[in-house]
Motif scaffolding. Structure first.
Motif, PDB file in Angstrom:
ATOM      1  N   GLU A 162       1.053  -1.069   0.063  1.00 22.46           N
ATOM      2  CA  GLU A 162      -0.281  -0.128  -0.462  1.00 22.46           C
ATOM      3  C   GLU A 162       0.203   1.527  -0.010  1.00 22.46           C
ATOM      4  N   SER A 178      -2.887  13.488  -5.434  1.00 20.82           N
ATOM      5  CA  SER A 178      -3.833  11.897  -5.696  1.00 20.82           C
ATOM      6  C   SER A 178      -2.833  11.999  -7.137  1.00 20.82           C
ATOM      7  N   SER A 185      -1.384  -0.391  -4.050  1.00 22.82           N
ATOM      8  CA  SER A 185      -2.696  -0.488  -3.414  1.00 22.82           C
ATOM      9  C   SER A 185      -2.338   1.404  -2.974  1.00 22.82           C
ATOM     10  N   ASN A 225      -4.914   5.201  -2.212  1.00 18.02           N
ATOM     11  CA  ASN A 225      -6.431   5.503  -1.338  1.00 18.02           C
ATOM     12  C   ASN A 225      -6.308   6.653  -2.760  1.00 18.02           C
ATOM     13  N   SER A 266      -9.334   9.764  -2.220  1.00 16.34           N
ATOM     14  CA  SER A 266     -10.124  11.045  -2.008  1.00 16.34           C
ATOM     15  C   SER A 266     -11.867  10.549  -2.243  1.00 16.34           C
ATOM     16  N   GLU A 294      -8.399   2.046  -2.877  1.00 22.35           N
ATOM     17  CA  GLU A 294      -8.900   1.459  -1.992  1.00 22.35           C
ATOM     18  C   GLU A 294     -10.094   3.030  -1.755  1.00 22.35           C
ATOM     19  N   THR A 343     -13.302   4.574   0.288  1.00 24.32           N
ATOM     20  CA  THR A 343     -14.838   4.387   1.237  1.00 24.32           C
ATOM     21  C   THR A 343     -15.721   4.214   0.696  1.00 24.32           C
ATOM     22  N   ASP A 382     -12.419   0.155   1.459  1.00 26.01           N
ATOM     23  CA  ASP A 382     -11.042   0.557   2.672  1.00 26.01           C
ATOM     24  C   ASP A 382     -11.925   1.204   4.311  1.00 26.01           C
ATOM     25  N   ASP A 383     -11.634   0.822   4.922  1.00 21.56           N
ATOM     26  CA  ASP A 383     -11.898   0.690   6.485  1.00 21.56           C
ATOM     27  C   ASP A 383     -13.565  -0.128   6.274  1.00 21.56           C
ATOM     28  N   ASP A 431     -11.256  -3.330   8.874  1.00 19.99           N
ATOM     29  CA  ASP A 431     -10.664  -1.669   9.779  1.00 19.99           C
ATOM     30  C   ASP A 431      -9.947  -2.441  10.520  1.00 19.99           C
TER      31      ASP A 431
END
Length: 871
Positions: free
Chosen positions: A644, A676, A697, A699, A701, A731, A733, A761-762, A784
């Protein structure tokens, strides 16, 4: 004999005298006839010259009209091209990427350009000269600009880029005259928009003047049958209009001349010929019958008749002018009684003219301070030429405002009355009052605008004191923008009007409510204590909480308020408004639907945030961010599956700024997309050499799902870096779907179409987990770390983790556990058949060099184990 001789002598003398008279008369008549015929011949020549001149002038006038109309069409197209090209949304959706949903489906750059503006062709050409988007006669098309225009398309596009502005050129398209306008696409006034390397994309508008369009243009200009020249020979004849083209032979427009001179010839030539014949006949008559005196008498009688006709025409012209003028004419005698009113009086006032004859002028027209008749009588020799404003009542009882002009009437040197005009200026006065009102009030709500607010603050701050303070409340509606986005601006305007009415109902006479734009309001309250202000704020909250009914919609709102007081906090208008906005921002950050009093530490906190935002921008510019990679393992086999990518910001040798401090600020200030993009590009480049099966991986936003360019940005990073899409995992959310689930689903489907892996994610901290997994196209989910803290010691945590693993298996998703910090956690996760995991027990986040070293160690260990198994 003598008497006979004298008689014959007298006869001879008389005969000689008559002969002499006849000769003189004939000579004079011949001379006069020659002069007359010369004048007639000169008149004929002048008529021909005038007719020819009129024909030439008519042709020139038609050419000027066509040229001006052509140039005006070019300017209008340039204005349209600039409006679309200098548009931030156009930059994002036509240059950075070609978003056909935005351009065509949402009709931001689609069929309306043909239906409303009649543009036959609309093209977007990127920096490589490729046509990325085309609309042909209101239909989406794959036709390229070059296939329409040929080699001149490159010249047009390069000219627009060179001049950095819209350019207009003429051309022949499909053998019809056409106007081409090209403009480079720019971000307009929208700051901080992303850019892409290479030249700017160019927007091209094409307006083809088909025969029907040319005929319509000719009718609007009173030009007969305009057309394009049919060939080289046809283009050499007049009338014609020559316009240069982008390449090739110039554009030649032809039309049928009006030839008004022929009408003059047909009108004047018979009259001149008739005059010549009349002169010949009169001369012959005079010569033969000596009727010269009778002819003169006839001519004098004719002149008298002409004079009478001229007098009658003059009287008729005056009467027509009096009736056609917008003003009505009046006349009074020396007693101030009306003795004449033009017929226009009845049309303007609705009164009958005869009902006012003989009545005093003061009964018809009035002035607030004096009698009009007395004012006229007091004037000297000449009445002042300054218009006098007065009032009168129309027949329907409406009070009208007039502007009176007067002049004295003199007969035999004595003043016998006055005459003049009255103009109805009611609409002009109302317009002036309306302009004056709008200059100090908001056009939509009628509340005070910024100008009136400034005047009010300036006036009251001169006398404000701590015993009599002034409180400024910056007031806006929470989540007002979704109302406009969901139900349209008409409903939004209705909401603003209703809120404005409620605000006005809560204000005292010496207080003020102003709208500064959008849903931003300012309230100025005169209260003696803070408790009184808070009581008013609670009343404002209750007022806002009352539902607003708009058609079939029931809208419930909340409001946030920032409060500042004068002179305690500031005593200058701009300072008060700025501090109130700071307090309002604090109220929004604290959760909205509340009020916050300004305090000095708010400004310091705001400045700290601004400094941090500037530092983030500088870090992006100076490449101060780095990536660390935390290994992720396949738990059953123990192999390194990937890593990640985690962003890090080091500002000193032993000083780091954690992502939870700067990422929210980047999201709030529009910098997250740039961060990003950097993370995506850096991670993809770093992961190319990790092996064919290992992935990286990254993340994403939730803020990035508000724009439609995420798919294009990810595709660009993959293309530039050369990393296969299957080795990139994003990933996400689950709260990305709360704001606009349809848009989020569309973007996720676009990412899946690229081949990218999507992971929740989470997982386990949201509110819609099952529906989330069923609806959206995910490949895996991550448990998570909050559930791993007490796992496996806590029975509840163990049950939850086992349930999540089973849920992932039911949806055929790859399950990853994060936050593995003990060997017991690792063993229990293996027992639950959890597929992948990461955590400090398996490996901390590390720089790229350290991660590459671990990769080499893992590869050597795997090769050693494989060789041992073979032995």
């Amino acid at each position: 004999m003598n008497s006979e001789f004298h008689r014959h002598a007298a006869l001879a003398a008389r005969a000689n005298m008559e002969a002499h008279t006849v000769r003189v008369t004939r000579r004079s008549l011949r001379t006069l006839s020659s002069l007359l015929f010369g004048v007639l011949l000169l008149s004929v020549v002048m008529v021909l010259v005038i007719a020819h001149r009129q024909n030439i002038d008519a042709i020139q006038q038609d050419a000027n009209l066509l040229r001006q109309a052509w140039q005006q069409q070019q300017q209008e197209m340039i204005v349209d091209a600039r409006d679309y090209a200098n548009w931030g949304e156009g930059w994002k959706n036509l240059h950075l990427t070609v978003n056909k949903v935005w351009a065509w489906d949402e009709e931001n750059f689609g069929p309306g350009l043909y239906k409303e503006y009649h543009y036959d062709g609309v093209f977007v050409v990127d920096g490589k000269g490729k046509t990325r988007y085309a609309v042909i006669r209101g239909k989406l098309s794959d036709v390229t600009l070059e296939s329409w225009l040929g080699a001149q398309s490159d010249l047009l596009v390069s000219t627009a880029r060179t001049l950095h502005d819209a350019v207009a050129r003429n051309a022949k398209v499909e053998n019809h005259p056409a106007i081409l306008v090209a403009a480079p696409i720019t971000p307009g006034k929208v700051p901080d928009l992303p850019t892409i390397p290479g030249p700017a994309s160019v927007m091209v508008f094409v307006n083809i003047f088909s025969p029907d369009k040319l005929q319509a243009l000719g009718k609007s200009l009173n030009v007969i049958e305009p057309r394009i020249a049919s060939g080289l020979n046809d283009s050499l004849f007049e009338p014609r209009l020559v316009e240069p083209v982008l390449q090739g032979e110039p554009l030649v427009l032809r039309w049928q001349p009006k030839n008004p001179g022929f009408g003059v010839i047909w009108l004047m030539m018979p009259l001149l010929l008739f005059t010549a014949l009349a002169v010949a006949l009169v001369t012959r008559r005079v010569l033969r019958h000596a009727l010269h005196n009778a002819v003169i008498s006839d001519r004098r009688f004719e002149m008298l008749a002409i004079s009478q006709r001229e007098l009658a025409n003059s009287e008729e012209r005056f009467r027509d002018l009096a009736e056609a003028a917008s003003d009505w004419i009046w006349e009074i005698d020396d007693q101030g009684r009306l003795c004449y009113l033009s017929s226009r009086f009845a049309a303007v006032t609705g009164h009958e003219v005869k009902s006012w004859m003989g009545r005093p002028l003061d009964q018809l027209l009035s002035h607030p301070s004096h009698s009009l008749v007395s004012w006229l009588m007091r004037q000297g020799e000449e009445v002042q030429h300054v218009p006098l404003r007065c009032q009168f009542m129309s027949a329907n009882g409406e009070r009208r405002i007039g502007q009176l002009m007067a002049k004295a009437i003199r007969r035999n040197g004595l003043r016998s009355g006055f005459r003049g005009t009255v103009s109805d200026i009611t609409h002009e006065v109302d317009a002036e009052a309306r302009i004056q009102f709008l200059s100090r009030h908001d056009m939509l709500t009628g509340l005070a605008n910024r100008m009136q607010l400034q005047e009010y603050l300036t006036a009251y701050l001169e006398s404000v004191s701590e015993d009599d303070p002034l409180f400024v409340i910056s007031f806006d509606l929470d989540q007002f923008k979704p109302i406009n986005d969901t139900w349209g601006h008409a409903v939004g305007d209705e909401v603003l009007n209703e809120i404005s009415k409620r605000l006005k109902s809560l204000l005292a006479p010496n207080e003020l409510a102003a709208r500064l734009g959008g849903d931003a309001f300012i309230l100025l309250l005169r209260e003696s204590t803070r408790a009184g202000v808070e009581y008013r704020c609670r009343a404002l909250q209750r007022m806002v909480h009352q539902p607003i009914i708009s058609g079939s919609h029931q809208i419930s709102l909340t409001a946030s308020m920032g409060i500042v007081s004068a002179p305690q906090d500031a005593a200058h208008p701009e300072a008060l408004l700025r501090l109130a906005d700071i307090a309002l921002a604090q109220a929004r950050s604290a959760g909205r639907d509340q009020w916050v009093w300004y305090s000095s530490d708010m400004a310091n906190h705001l400045q700290s945030k601004r400094d941090m935002v500037q530092a983030i921008e500088a870090a992006l510019h100076n490449h101060a961010f780095t990536l660390h990679y935390q290994p992720r393992y396949q738990l059953q086999s123990g192999q390194l599956a990937g890593a990640e990518a985690l962003i890090r910001w080091q500002i000193a040798d032993d000083q780091w700024i954690t992502p939870d401090r700067f990422i929210p600020l980047a999201e709030e200030n529009g910098l997250i997309a740039a961060i990003s993009d950097w993370v995506l590009m850096r991670a993809c480049v770093d992961a190319r050499d990790w092996g064919e099966q290992r992935y990286v991986s990254v993340n994403i936003s939730p803020v990035e799902f508000r724009n439609n360019d995420l798919v294009q940005r990810v595709a660009h990073a993959l293309e530039v870096s050369g990393l296969p899409a299957t080795r990139l995992e994003l990933e996400i959310t689950e709260n990305v779907t709360f704001e606009n689930p349809d848009r989020a689903l569309e973007i996720m489907q676009g990412l899946r179409a690229l081949g990218v892996r999507l992971t929740v994610d989470d997982f386990g901290t949201g509110y819609a987990a099952l529906g989330y997994l069923k609806t959206f196209p995910f490949n895996g989910l991550k448990i998570d770390r909050s559930w791993m803290k007490e796992f496996p010691e806590s029975q509840q945590a163990q049950s939850v983790v086992a349930g999540i693993v089973g849920l992932a298996r039911a949806f055929a998703l790859t399950i990853t556990a994060e936050g593995i910090e003990t060997e017991a956690q690792l063993k229990e996760l293996k027992a639950l058949s959890c597929e992948e995991g990461q955590g400090y027990f398996l490996g901390r986040p590390m720089p790229l060099a350290a991660f590459n070293a671990r990769l080499h160690e893992e590869d050597r260990a795997f090769k050693l184990i494989s060789a041992t198994n073979l032995l």
